[in-house]
Structure formats: structure tokens, C-alpha cells
Design a protein around this motif. Structure first.
Motif: not given
Length: 347
Positions: A276-280, A284-288
Motif C-alpha cells: 500500500a505504501h509503494v502503490f500510494e 496507483a492504489l487503484d491498481q493494488l
């Protein structure tokens, strides 16, 4: 965005070990992940359907009461693997993939493959069955620099092997280079690639700058920053080729902090917070959910999990234990070197 709900994720590359270590770490995976592809590199390795069934039973027996978790079993490919035993194990629903370790590439890989021509009959049967081959993609030649082993493996072994056995479904496990990302992108629907949590966070400087950091040492070893950035781009892209495989690998701390320390990072407890840290950071949290919950099941031709997992961003850092105590000794948890604010809430 302060919270996100995704289908319960799966781990498509997991080491659970056996015995006291298995009993000590299984809950960390079952707490967040519904299923996991279980690595077969025990001592001795899991090479037959009967051995895979027995190992699955030990995993389920170690699972704490009230936890739901499905181990997806694999067989360790050797030069004497019987295609008929593979077919029987696959057709029974027990075995979901075979694992190719080049001999000597990583922990407990001495029984791996040296002459790839000897395993072609098994691979041809796997192509007929649609069974994935999970590949530790490194050569082990002594004249090849450790930081070049993945790229050389693609050129010398993987691409020729895929050409020799058309239709073979392959997972490039724990890719670590831009070369691996590029090849995976070019491979079509029969080629997938897992990316670990720790390779999204560390580069080789983390291991070596300011003193040797044994808890960042893993195989394949972390590479230059440009390669880490290529992995982040792939993981957050939403492309169906890429999915999560933590390669979480527990070792007793004294065997990591050693003159010849073991390779592996233990990430099962904090992987989802780390992702979540990396994607935020990449907006790109919508891609997690695509990376952690959807692409893997699609490649393995399994349904997405019905249960969900919620991540909530807290104002204060989330506390994780420094070690996980097991009957085989304490295991040091992967520490990214920065605070994490995303906390998992299972429902």
C-alpha cells in the motif's frame, strides 16, 4: 484516499519450511492471504505427488484453529521427475505447478536441474496439461557475475526452452531486472512474472552501504536502482503479466547474521502494508487489487477470492514486531527503513 478494500490477496511464491518453523510462521501468511503457491525446496525436496500430499497435510495441521488458508502445492523438478507422476498429481487437483531450480541457484537447490534437455519430456507433458512451470531465473555459472545472472538466464535458458516447448506456461518468479520486465512483457499470455515486496523497496545499496545488512540479502540479489524502478512500474501498471509473489523466506536470525548468511527476506507479516505504501507513492492504489488479488488467479486459472481485505491509513505508524518467535528460533522481520501507516483489517 484513507482506506481501500480489495479481494483477499494470494501469495504466488511462498516458503513455509517445515516442522517448528512451519508452525511458527504459517499464521502470518494465513492472516492476510487466502492461498499461496508453496515452494517445494525442503530437505529432502518435494518431488512426488505423495510427498506433496503429505506436505500439504502438515501445513494444514499447523494452521491455527479458525484460520482459512489453502496451500497450492508444487513439485520440485529434477532430471528424474516422472511425467506420469506429474500428470497424476495435476489431474487429481493436488499440484498446481512445478518448480525449476537451476542446481545451486538458491536455498536447498542442490537437487535442481543441470541438463535442461533431460526435463523436456516433463515440460512437454506440462504443456499438454496447461500446468505452469515456476522458474528461478538465474544461471549458476561461476564466470557470470551475480548481478547478471537473471539476464543471462533469459538469453541462454528461458527463451530457448520456451521455443523448444511451445505452449509451456511459465512464471518468471521474483524478477529483479528491467531485462526481466521487458522479457515478461514480450511473452504473451503463456508467460507471467511475480514480483516480491522487498524488491519493490530495496536496491543493492541497501545491502552494502554503511556495512553489510544481512536481512536485506536475498536471491536473486537486489540490483541497481534503475531495476527497482522498472519493477515498481511493472507492479503498478495493471498489466496482467505481473502479480504478487512475496518469496517470503524465513530463516532463524542467527543463520542470517552469519559469516555465510542465508538468503531470504521474511515479509509475510507486513507485505500488504508495504505494498500500500509503494502503490500510494506511485498514485496507483487503484491498481493494488489487480496486482495482489486478480492477475495471479487469472494466470493460474482460479477464481478471485470472495473474501475481502481492507487497508486503512492511520495517523500514527503501524507497529510490527522486530522478530517472529518460532520453535526453530527467532526470525527477523523485513524492515523497510521507514514508517508504515497502512494497516490491514480483515473482514
Amino acid at each position: 484516499m484513507n482506506s481501500i478494500t480489495i479481494p483477499r490477496p494470494d501469495d504466488w511464491h511462498l516458503h513455509l519450511r517445515d516442522g517448528a518453523m512451519l508452525e511458527g510462521v504459517i499464521a502470518d501468511s494465513a492472516r492476510h492471504f487466502a492461498r499461496a503457491i508453496i515452494m517445494p525446496n525442503l530437505v529432502p525436496p518435494v518431488v512426488t505427488g505423495d510427498q506433496a500430499a503429505a506436505y500439504r497435510d502438515r501445513i494444514l495441521a499447523a494452521l491455527p484453529e479458525g484460520m482459512a488458508f489453502e496451500p497450492l502445492m508444487t513439485l520440485y523438478l529434477t532430471e528424474t521427475t516422472d511425467p506420469d507422476d506429474v500428470a497424476a498429481a495435476v489431474n487429481s487437483g493436488l499440484v498446481k505447478a512445478l518448480k525449476l531450480y537451476p542446481a545451486g541457484a538458491t536455498t536447498n537447490s542442490d537437487s535442481g536441474v543441470r541438463d535442461f534437455d533431460k526435463v523436456v519430456p516433463v515440460l512437454e507433458r506440462m504443456a499438454e496439461l496447461g500446468t505452469p512451470l515456476c522458474v528461478h531465473g538465474e544461471v549458476t555459472d561461476s564466470d557470470i557475475d551475480i548481478f547478471d545472472r537473471e539476464a543471462v538466464f533469459i538469453d541462454r535458458v528461458l527463451d530457448p526452452l520456451r521455443r523448444k516447448v511451445p505452449g509451456l506456461r511459465v512464471v518468471m518468479e521474483h524478477i529483479t531486472t528491467s531485462d526481466g520486465v521487458a522479457y515478461a512483457r514480450s511473452g504473451g499470455p503463456d508467460l507471467g512474472a511475480t514480483i516480491t515486496t522487498h524488491h519493490l523497496i530495496i536496491n543493492r545499496n541497501h545491502i552494502l552501504v554503511g556495512g553489510i545488512k544481512p536481512h536485506y540479502y536475498c536471491l536473486p540479489v537486489a540490483k541497481r536502482e534503475e531495476h527497482r524502478l522498472a519493477l515498481v512500474d511493472a507492479a503498478t501498471s495493471g498489466e496482467p503479466t505481473f502479480f504478487l509473489g512475496t518469496d517470503s523466506a524465513p530463516h532463524p536470525t542467527d543463520l542470517k547474521e552469519n559469516a555465510c548468511g542465508c538468503a531470504g527476506c521474511y515479509t509475510s507479516p507486513n507485505t500488504m502494508s508495504l505494498l500500500a505504501h509503494v502503490f500510494e507513492a506511485e498514485n496507483a492504489l487503484d491498481q493494488l487489487a489487480i496486482f495482489a488479488s486478480q492477475n495471479g488467479p487469472a494466470f493460474y486459472r482460479l477464481p478471485v477470492n470472495d473474501d475481502v481485505l481492507r487497508l486503512t491509513k492511520r495517523d500514527a505508524p503501524v507497529a510490527f514486531p522486530a522478530t517472529r518467535e518460532t520453535g526453530a528460533g527467532p526470525v527477523t522481520l523485513f524492515d523497510p527503513g521507514f514508517d508504515l501507516f497502512w494497516e490491514v483489517e480483515t473482514t
